[in-house]
Design an enzyme around this catalytic site. Structure first.
Site, PDB file in Angstrom:
ATOM      1  N   HIS A  74      85.489  42.879  99.166  1.00 12.47           N
ATOM      2  CA  HIS A  74      86.500  42.463 100.140  1.00 12.47           C
ATOM      3  C   HIS A  74      86.214  41.065 100.693  1.00 12.47           C
ATOM      4  O   HIS A  74      87.092  40.449 101.289  1.00 12.47           O
ATOM      5  CB  HIS A  74      86.683  43.512 101.249  1.00 12.47           C
ATOM      6  N   ASP A 121      83.478  48.538  96.581  1.00 16.51           N
ATOM      7  CA  ASP A 121      83.500  47.274  97.318  1.00 16.51           C
ATOM      8  C   ASP A 121      82.261  46.453  96.958  1.00 16.51           C
ATOM      9  O   ASP A 121      81.320  46.352  97.744  1.00 16.51           O
ATOM     10  CB  ASP A 121      83.546  47.583  98.826  1.00 16.51           C
ATOM     11  N   SER A 215      79.550  41.758 106.618  1.00 12.30           N
ATOM     12  CA  SER A 215      80.068  42.231 105.333  1.00 12.30           C
ATOM     13  C   SER A 215      79.411  41.525 104.167  1.00 12.30           C
ATOM     14  O   SER A 215      79.174  40.315 104.212  1.00 12.30           O
ATOM     15  CB  SER A 215      81.570  41.976 105.253  1.00 12.30           C
TER      16      SER A 215
END
Ligand SMILES: *[C@@H]1O[C@H](CO)[C@@H](O)[C@H](O)[C@H]1NC(C)=O
Ligand SMILES: *[C@@H]1O[C@H](CO)[C@@H](O)[C@H](O)[C@H]1NC(C)=O
Ligand SMILES: *[C@@H]1O[C@H](CO)[C@@H](O)[C@H](O)[C@H]1NC(C)=O
Ligand SMILES: *[C@@H]1O[C@H](CO)[C@@H](O)[C@H](O)[C@H]1NC(C)=O
Length: 272
Positions: A74, A121, A215
């Site tokens: 992402h 992901d 992230s």
């Protein structure tokens, strides 16, 4: 007449192979501060930070060999590989001495499903040039083995770990986390609109968590003095909430894909 030349050549070869030898997962300093504290210089010599040319810092990542970085899908989805830089950043987010690169290419996992599901992901970034590990500042993290299913210790690392509403931290932070029960995380999350699968790890600790800006960054486990990449930070609901542990992509579920896709021009260091 030829013998000395020949001997010199052999010596040169031996010397060369010695300098090329590397071992992954080394901590380049002895001691670290833990407990949501600043990471010490060199403690995580594989950490990278990703900066968008326009908006600045957006994600973390981990160097897994001399030319490939793992991050979250992402972080890269739809992003032009030339529109951001990869900074080899150990302790400071804006380190003027950090090496900076524009990606040669990026590979997003082909089965990646974006938010709100966030499945698979995981993504790879290829640096434009191979790094050398003999300057003792950069060193890749070890990939886990397939059998590393449960983790007795976990550390999340990132420039985002501070509090829920602040922007990125200038200092690289580390937070010890505790692995939560996989079955219970499935129950917690599959009641919601998100998906939690065996390709995830969930972990947290009361009052300590990963958050926005972490992230793609590393979730590390330490085994016999070496650092292994257990996960990469994927998603969470409410930072710092014990009820909703943070969710990480489980690296050991993707070893085949990683080894195939992150081997072009790569030199892998030996696992300890
Ligand atoms: C982004 O910044 C890097 C480093 O300054 C530069 O090399 C690259 O060309 C820039 N990308 C775009 C799309 O402008
Ligand atoms: C290792 O360091 C030496 C001396 O600093 C340098 O000459 C050599 O090119 C380096 N090795 C690699 C593979 O870059
Ligand atoms: C996880 O939780 C489930 C259901 O509550 C339980 O049956 C299982 O034994 C737990 N596993 C571990 C490793 O604690
Ligand atoms: C990436 O991995 C997939 C699955 O393992 C494989 O089919 C594909 O050929 C790999 N791509 C490259 C460029 O190696």
């Amino acid at each position: 007449m030829n013998l000395p030349v020949f001997t010199a050549f052999i010596l040169l070869c031996v010397d060369f192979s010695k300098s090329e030898e590397c071992v992954c997962g080394k901590e380049l300093i002895g001691k670290r501060i833990i407990g949501g504290q600043r990471a010490k210089s060199g403690a995580f010599p594989f950490n990278v930070a990703l900066f968008d040319n326009e908006t600045g810092y957006f994600c973390g990542g981990s160097l897994i060999n001399n030319i490939w970085v793992i991050t979250a899908a992402h972080c890269l989805d739809e992003r032009d590989p030339k529109s951001f830089t990869i900074s080899i950043s150990f302790t400071k987010l804006h380190d003027p001495n950090a090496k900076k690169f524009v990606a040669e290419k990026t590979i997003v996992h082909p089965d990646y499903v974006p938010a709100p599901k966030f499945l698979h992901d995981i993504a790879l970034i290829k640096l434009p040039e191979a790094l050398s590990f003999n300057d003792s500042k950069v060193n890749p993290v070890c990939l886990p083995t397939k059998s590393m299913i449960h983790f007795s210790n976990l550390i999340a690392i990132g420039f985002g770990i501070t509090s829920r509403f602040s922007s990125a931290s200038e200092n690289l932070m580390e937070v010890p986390l505790i692995e939560r029960n996989q079955t219970e995380c499935k129950i917690i999350y599959n009641k919601l609109y998100v998906r939690f699968t065996d390709e995830h790890i969930c972990a947290n600790q009361e009052g300590k968590d990963v958050c926005n800006g972490d992230s793609g960054g590393p979730l590390i486990t330490k085994l016999r003095g070496h650092l292994y990449l257990a996960g990469c930070t994927s998603w969470g609901i409410l930072c710092g909430s014990y009820q909703y542990p943070s969710v990480f992509t489980r690296i050991s579920s993707y070893l085949g894909w990683i080894e195939k896709n992150a081997s072009e021009d790569a030199k892998w260091c030996k696992s300890p």
